[in-house]
Scaffold this motif. Structure first.
Motif, PDB file in Angstrom:
ATOM      1  N   GLU A  39      -0.968   3.165  -5.293  1.00 31.29           N
ATOM      2  CA  GLU A  39      -0.773   4.263  -5.175  1.00 31.29           C
ATOM      3  C   GLU A  39      -1.996   5.179  -5.307  1.00 31.29           C
ATOM      4  OE1 GLU A  39       0.411   7.621  -4.292  1.00 31.29           O
ATOM      5  OE2 GLU A  39       1.801   5.834  -3.981  1.00 31.29           O
ATOM      6  N   ILE A  40      -2.299   6.006  -4.448  1.00 32.79           N
ATOM      7  CA  ILE A  40      -3.621   6.793  -4.476  1.00 32.79           C
ATOM      8  C   ILE A  40      -3.114   8.176  -5.432  1.00 32.79           C
ATOM      9  CG2 ILE A  40      -3.140   8.218  -2.738  1.00 32.79           C
ATOM     10  CD1 ILE A  40      -6.078   7.805  -1.802  1.00 32.79           C
ATOM     11  N   VAL A  41      -1.956   8.405  -5.541  1.00 29.21           N
ATOM     12  CA  VAL A  41      -1.649   9.803  -6.277  1.00 29.21           C
ATOM     13  C   VAL A  41      -1.524   9.384  -7.675  1.00 29.21           C
ATOM     14  CG1 VAL A  41      -0.277  11.795  -6.592  1.00 29.21           C
ATOM     15  CG2 VAL A  41      -0.617  10.877  -4.304  1.00 29.21           C
ATOM     16  N   PRO A  42      -2.238   9.897  -8.715  1.00 32.94           N
ATOM     17  CA  PRO A  42      -2.253   9.418 -10.147  1.00 32.94           C
ATOM     18  C   PRO A  42      -1.013   9.321 -10.766  1.00 32.94           C
ATOM     19  CG  PRO A  42      -4.260  10.204  -9.635  1.00 32.94           C
ATOM     20  CD  PRO A  42      -3.587  10.695  -8.393  1.00 32.94           C
ATOM     21  N   ASP A  98      -7.204   3.454  -4.086  1.00 31.43           N
ATOM     22  CA  ASP A  98      -7.052   3.432  -2.611  1.00 31.43           C
ATOM     23  C   ASP A  98      -6.793   2.350  -1.908  1.00 31.43           C
ATOM     24  OD1 ASP A  98      -7.525   3.912   0.130  1.00 31.43           O
ATOM     25  OD2 ASP A  98      -9.253   5.000   0.161  1.00 31.43           O
ATOM     26  N   GLY A  99      -5.221   2.198  -1.621  1.00 28.86           N
ATOM     27  CA  GLY A  99      -4.947   1.009  -1.081  1.00 28.86           C
ATOM     28  C   GLY A  99      -5.334   0.390   0.190  1.00 28.86           C
ATOM     29  N   TYR A 100      -6.124   1.155   1.070  1.00 27.75           N
ATOM     30  CA  TYR A 100      -6.579   0.896   2.179  1.00 27.75           C
ATOM     31  C   TYR A 100      -7.429  -0.682   2.058  1.00 27.75           C
ATOM     32  CZ  TYR A 100      -9.629   1.119   6.482  1.00 27.75           C
ATOM     33  OH  TYR A 100     -10.183   0.758   7.657  1.00 27.75           O
ATOM     34  N   TYR A 101      -7.997  -0.582   1.013  1.00 26.48           N
ATOM     35  CA  TYR A 101      -9.015  -1.832   0.594  1.00 26.48           C
ATOM     36  C   TYR A 101      -8.189  -2.945   0.139  1.00 26.48           C
ATOM     37  CZ  TYR A 101     -12.253   1.875   1.752  1.00 26.48           C
ATOM     38  OH  TYR A 101     -12.948   2.938   2.211  1.00 26.48           O
ATOM     39  N   GLY A 102      -6.775  -2.770  -0.008  1.00 23.01           N
ATOM     40  CA  GLY A 102      -6.207  -3.972  -0.362  1.00 23.01           C
ATOM     41  C   GLY A 102      -6.347  -4.061  -2.146  1.00 23.01           C
ATOM     42  N   LYS A 103      -6.293  -5.474  -2.358  1.00 21.70           N
ATOM     43  CA  LYS A 103      -6.868  -5.777  -3.985  1.00 21.70           C
ATOM     44  C   LYS A 103      -7.078  -7.170  -3.722  1.00 21.70           C
ATOM     45  CE  LYS A 103      -4.305  -6.011  -8.321  1.00 21.70           C
ATOM     46  NZ  LYS A 103      -3.039  -5.937  -9.161  1.00 21.70           N
ATOM     47  N   LEU A 112      -1.484   8.108   5.747  1.00 23.07           N
ATOM     48  CA  LEU A 112      -2.108   7.655   4.696  1.00 23.07           C
ATOM     49  C   LEU A 112      -3.503   8.262   4.142  1.00 23.07           C
ATOM     50  CD1 LEU A 112      -2.658   4.730   3.366  1.00 23.07           C
ATOM     51  CD2 LEU A 112      -4.144   4.058   5.219  1.00 23.07           C
ATOM     52  N   THR A 113      -3.674   8.466   3.118  1.00 24.12           N
ATOM     53  CA  THR A 113      -4.755   9.280   2.792  1.00 24.12           C
ATOM     54  C   THR A 113      -5.754   8.417   1.969  1.00 24.12           C
ATOM     55  OG1 THR A 113      -3.596   9.667   0.417  1.00 24.12           O
ATOM     56  CG2 THR A 113      -3.468  11.262   2.257  1.00 24.12           C
ATOM     57  N   GLY A 114      -6.998   8.892   1.754  1.00 26.53           N
ATOM     58  CA  GLY A 114      -8.017   7.977   0.984  1.00 26.53           C
ATOM     59  C   GLY A 114      -9.302   8.546   1.740  1.00 26.53           C
ATOM     60  N   GLY A 115     -10.274   7.706   1.303  1.00 28.75           N
ATOM     61  CA  GLY A 115     -11.709   8.113   1.521  1.00 28.75           C
ATOM     62  C   GLY A 115     -12.215   7.149   2.661  1.00 28.75           C
ATOM     63  N   HIS A 116     -11.373   6.550   3.430  1.00 28.23           N
ATOM     64  CA  HIS A 116     -11.950   5.560   4.293  1.00 28.23           C
ATOM     65  C   HIS A 116     -12.108   6.369   5.804  1.00 28.23           C
ATOM     66  CE1 HIS A 116      -7.590   5.470   3.815  1.00 28.23           C
ATOM     67  NE2 HIS A 116      -7.517   5.652   5.075  1.00 28.23           N
ATOM     68  N   LEU A 169       1.003  -1.071   0.051  1.00 30.09           N
ATOM     69  CA  LEU A 169       0.071   0.080  -0.067  1.00 30.09           C
ATOM     70  C   LEU A 169       0.894   1.367   0.196  1.00 30.09           C
ATOM     71  CD1 LEU A 169      -2.786   0.801   2.553  1.00 30.09           C
ATOM     72  CD2 LEU A 169      -1.567   2.377   1.450  1.00 30.09           C
ATOM     73  N   GLY A 170       0.955   1.945  -1.153  1.00 25.32           N
ATOM     74  CA  GLY A 170       1.729   3.219  -1.196  1.00 25.32           C
ATOM     75  C   GLY A 170       2.944   2.790  -2.173  1.00 25.32           C
ATOM     76  N   THR A 171       2.743   3.230  -3.290  1.00 24.43           N
ATOM     77  CA  THR A 171       3.890   2.741  -4.264  1.00 24.43           C
ATOM     78  C   THR A 171       4.896   3.793  -4.339  1.00 24.43           C
ATOM     79  OG1 THR A 171       2.213   1.882  -5.636  1.00 24.43           O
ATOM     80  CG2 THR A 171       4.430   2.208  -6.550  1.00 24.43           C
TER      81      THR A 171
END
Length: 244
Positions: A139-142, A166-171, A240-244, A117-119
């Motif tokens: 990575e959340i930043v395009p 958003d890597g918070y949710y994994g893959k 960590l950033t994102g919508g969670h 999470l976070g390239t």
């Protein structure tokens, strides 16, 4: 004139190649010196936490990955200092000591599939790619996701898959994972990542408030699915950033 032009081109090309080789050798020597400087501290910490010495494969991976390729051009002269460096968009490339420690604590094996999470610039992913079968990184930043994708492909890391989001949710589609690395500080350990961790797997994650004292946590899931956590050491990561 044509013969003269060809000779000039050959001479210029040879000079450029010689300069590139010299820089490459200089970077390799700096990289080796950096790894030698942090090896003992990392090994002592890993042995204290896990009861076993650090695998030499981790230090060999650090020696193989050209960190100067993962920092902005203006920072290249600082690439092999043992410190984090800015990579734009409020993000950083982690301190080499921390990358070495997190990688060693993950205990990566050749057949493992790992999630990151976070390239960022792709440096941690490249180190992992030297050691495991596949790395999935988000990575959340395009613009960072785009540049990391190009960089990793150019350097030949074809076992790394970069996604923007958003890597918070994994893959979930690639889970379960043998190991998970989180390279930004979370206020808590994300439940989706715990769920996607394979029994017997490990997760390394900094936990704590933004821009305050955080703790690098080792999360282990045993074969029965029971989870335990241990604090390794205090750290300072971007949040960590994102919508969670």
């Amino acid at each position: 004139m044509k013969h003269f032009s060809y000779r000039v081109i050959i001479v210029v090309f040879s000079c450029l190649c010689a300069a590139a080789d010299a820089h490459g050798q200089e970077y390799a020597e700096q990289r080796a010196a950096l790894v030698d400087a942090i090896r003992q501290d990392v090994s002592n910490t890993v042995e204290h936490i896990l009861g076993t010495p650090m695998e030499t494969q981790v230090t060999e991976a650090l020696k193989s990955v050209p960190r100067h390729e993962f920092v902005p051009d203006a920072q290249r002269n600082l690439a092999y200092l043992n410190q984090p460096l800015p990579i734009g968009y409020g993000q950083t490339i982690s301190q080499p000591y921390v990358v070495a420690l997190m990688t060693a604590l993950l205990d990566p094996q050749p057949g493992d599939v790992v999630f990151e999470l976070g390239t960022g610039s792709g440096y941690q992913a490249a180190v992992l790619a030297e050691l495991v079968a596949d790395v999935h990184t988000v990575e959340i930043v395009p613009p960072l996701a785009e540049s990391a994708t190009e960089r990793l492909a150019r350097l030949g890391y074809d076992n790394v898959q970069v996604a923007q989001g958003d890597g918070y949710y994994g893959k979930p589609q690639a889970a379960p994972f043998d190991g998970i690395v989180v390279t930004a500080a979370a206020s808590h350990i994300p439940p989706p990542l715990v769920e996607q961790l394979k029994p017997g797997g490990r997760m390394i994650i900094p936990v704590g408030p933004a821009y305050q004292l955080q703790h690098l946590m080792l999360v282990e899931k045993d074969e029965s699915g029971e989870v335990r956590t241990r604090s390794v050491l205090p750290v300072a990561f971007v949040p960590l950033t994102g919508g969670h």
